[in-house]
Each structure stands twice: as structure tokens, then as C-alpha cells.
Design a protein around this motif. Structure first.
Motif, PDB file in Angstrom:
ATOM      1  N   ALA A  80       0.842  -1.203   0.000  1.00 48.19           N
ATOM      2  CA  ALA A  80       0.000   0.000   0.000  1.00 48.19           C
ATOM      3  C   ALA A  80       0.873   1.248   0.000  1.00 48.19           C
ATOM      4  N   GLN A  81       2.042   1.163   0.664  1.00 53.06           N
ATOM      5  CA  GLN A  81       2.970   2.296   0.702  1.00 53.06           C
ATOM      6  C   GLN A  81       3.500   2.617  -0.689  1.00 53.06           C
ATOM      7  N   VAL A  82       3.830   1.579  -1.431  1.00 56.97           N
ATOM      8  CA  VAL A  82       4.340   1.771  -2.787  1.00 56.97           C
ATOM      9  C   VAL A  82       3.257   2.384  -3.670  1.00 56.97           C
ATOM     10  N   SER A  84       0.728   4.205  -2.705  1.00 57.24           N
ATOM     11  CA  SER A  84       0.506   5.585  -2.273  1.00 57.24           C
ATOM     12  C   SER A  84       1.599   6.511  -2.789  1.00 57.24           C
ATOM     13  N   LEU A  85       2.840   6.064  -2.720  1.00 53.77           N
ATOM     14  CA  LEU A  85       3.958   6.859  -3.220  1.00 53.77           C
ATOM     15  C   LEU A  85       3.849   7.069  -4.726  1.00 53.77           C
ATOM     16  N   ALA A  86       3.476   6.021  -5.436  1.00 50.54           N
ATOM     17  CA  ALA A  86       3.331   6.124  -6.889  1.00 50.54           C
ATOM     18  C   ALA A  86       2.267   7.155  -7.264  1.00 50.54           C
ATOM     19  N   THR A  87       1.169   7.146  -6.527  1.00 52.23           N
ATOM     20  CA  THR A  87       0.103   8.124  -6.767  1.00 52.23           C
ATOM     21  C   THR A  87       0.602   9.542  -6.509  1.00 52.23           C
ATOM     22  N   LYS A  88       1.392   9.703  -5.459  1.00 51.50           N
ATOM     23  CA  LYS A  88       1.963  11.014  -5.118  1.00 51.50           C
ATOM     24  C   LYS A  88       2.898  11.499  -6.214  1.00 51.50           C
ATOM     25  N   ILE A  89       3.757  10.601  -6.715  1.00 47.29           N
ATOM     26  CA  ILE A  89       4.706  10.961  -7.775  1.00 47.29           C
ATOM     27  C   ILE A  89       3.966  11.391  -9.041  1.00 47.29           C
ATOM     28  N   GLU A  90       2.965  10.612  -9.410  1.00 41.15           N
ATOM     29  CA  GLU A  90       2.191  10.934 -10.610  1.00 41.15           C
ATOM     30  C   GLU A  90       1.469  12.268 -10.457  1.00 41.15           C
ATOM     31  N   ALA A 186      14.213  23.955  -7.785  1.00 44.35           N
ATOM     32  CA  ALA A 186      14.399  23.914  -6.334  1.00 44.35           C
ATOM     33  C   ALA A 186      13.354  23.007  -5.683  1.00 44.35           C
ATOM     34  N   GLY A 187      12.127  23.063  -6.203  1.00 43.31           N
ATOM     35  CA  GLY A 187      11.060  22.210  -5.689  1.00 43.31           C
ATOM     36  C   GLY A 187      11.326  20.741  -5.952  1.00 43.31           C
ATOM     37  N   VAL A 188      11.880  20.447  -7.131  1.00 44.45           N
ATOM     38  CA  VAL A 188      12.229  19.065  -7.479  1.00 44.45           C
ATOM     39  C   VAL A 188      13.285  18.533  -6.508  1.00 44.45           C
ATOM     40  N   ILE A 189      14.287  19.348  -6.223  1.00 45.03           N
ATOM     41  CA  ILE A 189      15.353  18.930  -5.307  1.00 45.03           C
ATOM     42  C   ILE A 189      14.786  18.602  -3.931  1.00 45.03           C
ATOM     43  N   THR A 190      13.935  19.485  -3.416  1.00 40.83           N
ATOM     44  CA  THR A 190      13.362  19.290  -2.084  1.00 40.83           C
ATOM     45  C   THR A 190      12.465  18.059  -2.024  1.00 40.83           C
ATOM     46  N   ALA A 191      11.509  17.979  -2.963  1.00 44.15           N
ATOM     47  CA  ALA A 191      10.517  16.902  -2.935  1.00 44.15           C
ATOM     48  C   ALA A 191      11.140  15.537  -3.217  1.00 44.15           C
ATOM     49  N   GLN A 192      11.970  15.473  -4.246  1.00 44.11           N
ATOM     50  CA  GLN A 192      12.494  14.168  -4.637  1.00 44.11           C
ATOM     51  C   GLN A 192      13.608  13.683  -3.711  1.00 44.11           C
ATOM     52  N   SER A 193      14.335  14.607  -3.089  1.00 40.33           N
ATOM     53  CA  SER A 193      15.318  14.189  -2.086  1.00 40.33           C
ATOM     54  C   SER A 193      14.615  13.540  -0.901  1.00 40.33           C
ATOM     55  N   ALA A 194      13.471  14.124  -0.505  1.00 41.83           N
ATOM     56  CA  ALA A 194      12.692  13.558   0.596  1.00 41.83           C
ATOM     57  C   ALA A 194      12.139  12.186   0.216  1.00 41.83           C
ATOM     58  N   GLU A 195      11.711  12.040  -1.041  1.00 48.27           N
ATOM     59  CA  GLU A 195      11.175  10.747  -1.493  1.00 48.27           C
ATOM     60  C   GLU A 195      12.267   9.692  -1.606  1.00 48.27           C
ATOM     61  N   ILE A 196      13.481  10.110  -1.971  1.00 45.47           N
ATOM     62  CA  ILE A 196      14.607   9.169  -2.003  1.00 45.47           C
ATOM     63  C   ILE A 196      14.850   8.614  -0.599  1.00 45.47           C
ATOM     64  N   GLU A 197      14.830   9.493   0.379  1.00 43.98           N
ATOM     65  CA  GLU A 197      15.018   9.063   1.771  1.00 43.98           C
ATOM     66  C   GLU A 197      13.903   8.107   2.200  1.00 43.98           C
ATOM     67  N   GLN A 198      12.673   8.451   1.823  1.00 45.88           N
ATOM     68  CA  GLN A 198      11.520   7.592   2.153  1.00 45.88           C
ATOM     69  C   GLN A 198      11.662   6.223   1.504  1.00 45.88           C
ATOM     70  N   MET A 199      12.042   6.188   0.236  1.00 45.68           N
ATOM     71  CA  MET A 199      12.148   4.904  -0.475  1.00 45.68           C
ATOM     72  C   MET A 199      13.287   4.042   0.070  1.00 45.68           C
ATOM     73  N   ASN A 200      14.380   4.664   0.452  1.00 53.01           N
ATOM     74  CA  ASN A 200      15.477   3.908   1.059  1.00 53.01           C
ATOM     75  C   ASN A 200      15.019   3.240   2.362  1.00 53.01           C
ATOM     76  N   LYS A 201      14.215   3.957   3.132  1.00 49.93           N
ATOM     77  CA  LYS A 201      13.683   3.394   4.379  1.00 49.93           C
ATOM     78  C   LYS A 201      12.731   2.224   4.068  1.00 49.93           C
ATOM     79  N   MET A 202      11.951   2.370   3.019  1.00 46.66           N
ATOM     80  CA  MET A 202      11.043   1.309   2.631  1.00 46.66           C
ATOM     81  C   MET A 202      11.796   0.054   2.187  1.00 46.66           C
ATOM     82  N   LEU A 203      13.001   0.255   1.678  1.00 47.01           N
ATOM     83  CA  LEU A 203      13.853  -0.865   1.265  1.00 47.01           C
ATOM     84  C   LEU A 203      14.697  -1.385   2.433  1.00 47.01           C
TER      85      LEU A 203
END
Length: 206
Positions: A80-82, A84-90, A186-203
């Protein structure tokens, strides 16, 4: 009418005509010698340069592939986390594609053709030179995966994809001139850096 008064009248008329001519010239020229080129809206947010154009074209293709990857999650992911994240990215990247396409159109530049979603060999390898882009083979593997295998593959690929986007965005912030583009970067850097951290935790890596 005396000769002196006639001279004064002619002088006033000549000055008036000159002022009118200068006013018309100013109205018909946008400041760079191109009459009526319609750059008022661009001037309001500053000019743009080659870095802005390259960033917009490459990030459009980059975002399109991310949206395509995210679209697979609904039918392939088990987490469900994956999903939800996919929906957020899209939801975040699809509107940015429209925004950047609008910039390119306003600059008289070609919007890259949307090749995503096409048959294997035609749509996935949209820009192999762009950082973080998945190859045609990678996308083929992701499409065939399901359940926990898909979840792990999706997260691993999306981390790499996001890292590429962050790299591109940092270059735009350094080299770009168009303020809305550097702000989006700048928004891409902030948002996607946070998502990278989230995805690493999910892994289990964070």
C-alpha cells in the motif's frame, strides 16, 4: 499672422510630430528590435537561456517516464505504501510536465514528442543520455514484475530515477536564468530528495 508667429507654429507642429513618431516606435518594439514580438509576459518573469530550454525538454521526458513507472503500481504493486507513493509521484509530476511544455511553447521551442506508453523499443528508452532514465530493458522487467518483486524493483529504479532528476535540477539552479524554471528545479530537489530518503527506508536501507 506675422513671420515670427508662423515660425513658432511650424516649430511646435514639428516637435509634436516627432514625439508621436517616437511613441509609436516604442509601442511597436519590444526592446530588442523585434516589433510586436509579444515578449511582455516573458519580461515580467525575466529572460531565459539555453540551460532553461535543455532543462525543460529533458525534465519533461524524465517526468513522463516517472509517471509511466508510477502508473504500473496500481496493478502490479503489493505494498500500500508503494501504491501511495506512486500516486503522489504521478500527481506531482504530471502538472509539471504541462508547465514546462507551456514554457517551451512560449519560447518558440519544440515540446518533445511523448513516446511513453508505446510498444517496447519505441517508448521507454526516451533519452538514454539523461541522468536516471531507465533503459527499455529495465522498463520491460518492471512491467513483467508483480507483488513484492515489483515493489523492490520499483523502489530501486525510482531512487535512481529521482537521483537523476535531482542532479538535473541542481544544474538548472546553477546555470538557468528563467526564474520560474529555477524555482521548479528547487522544488524538485526538495521533494524528490525527501522521497529518495523515504524509499530507502522502505527498502530497509535507512
Amino acid at each position: 499672422m506675422t513671420a515670427q508667429r508662423r515660425f513658432v507654429r511650424r516649430t511646435v507642429l514639428a516637435v509634436t510630430a516627432s514625439v508621436a513618431a517616437l511613441t509609436l516606435a516604442a509601442c511597436g518594439n519590444d526592446g530588442d528590435g523585434k516589433a510586436g514580438s509579444g515578449t511582455a509576459s516573458a519580461t515580467a518573469t525575466g529572460g531565459h537561456n539555453a540551460a532553461d530550454v535543455s532543462f525543460s525538454k529533458e525534465m519533461i521526458q524524465h517526468h513522463r517516464q516517472a509517471v509511466e513507472m508510477a502508473g504500473l503500481a496500481a496493478g502490479h504493486a503489493s505494498s500500500a505504501q508503494v501504491k501511495s507513493l506512486a500516486t503522489k509521484i504521478e500527481g506531482a509530476q504530471a502538472p509539471e510536465i504541462k508547465t514546462m511544455s507551456g514554457w517551451l511553447t512560449s519560447w518558440g521551442e519544440q515540446v518533445p514528442q511523448d513516446m511513453s506508453g508505446m510498444d517496447s523499443g519505441m517508448g521507454h528508452d526516451m533519452s538514454s543520455s539523461t541522468p536516471g532514465m531507465m533503459s527499455d530493458a529495465d522498463m520491460g522487467k518492471l512491467e513483467k514484475a508483480s507483488g513484492a518483486d515489483f515493489d523492490a524493483m520499483f523502489l530501486t529504479m525510482m531512487i535512481e530515477h529521482h537521483e537523476g532528476a535531482v542532479s538535473m535540477a541542481k544544474a538548472e539552479k546553477t546555470d538557468g536564468e528563467y526564474k520560474p524554471a529555477t524555482k521548479l528545479a528547487a522544488g524538485v530537489i526538495t521533494a524528490q530528495s525527501a522521497e529518495i530518503e523515504q524509499m530507502n527506508k522502505m527498502l530497509g536501507k535507512g
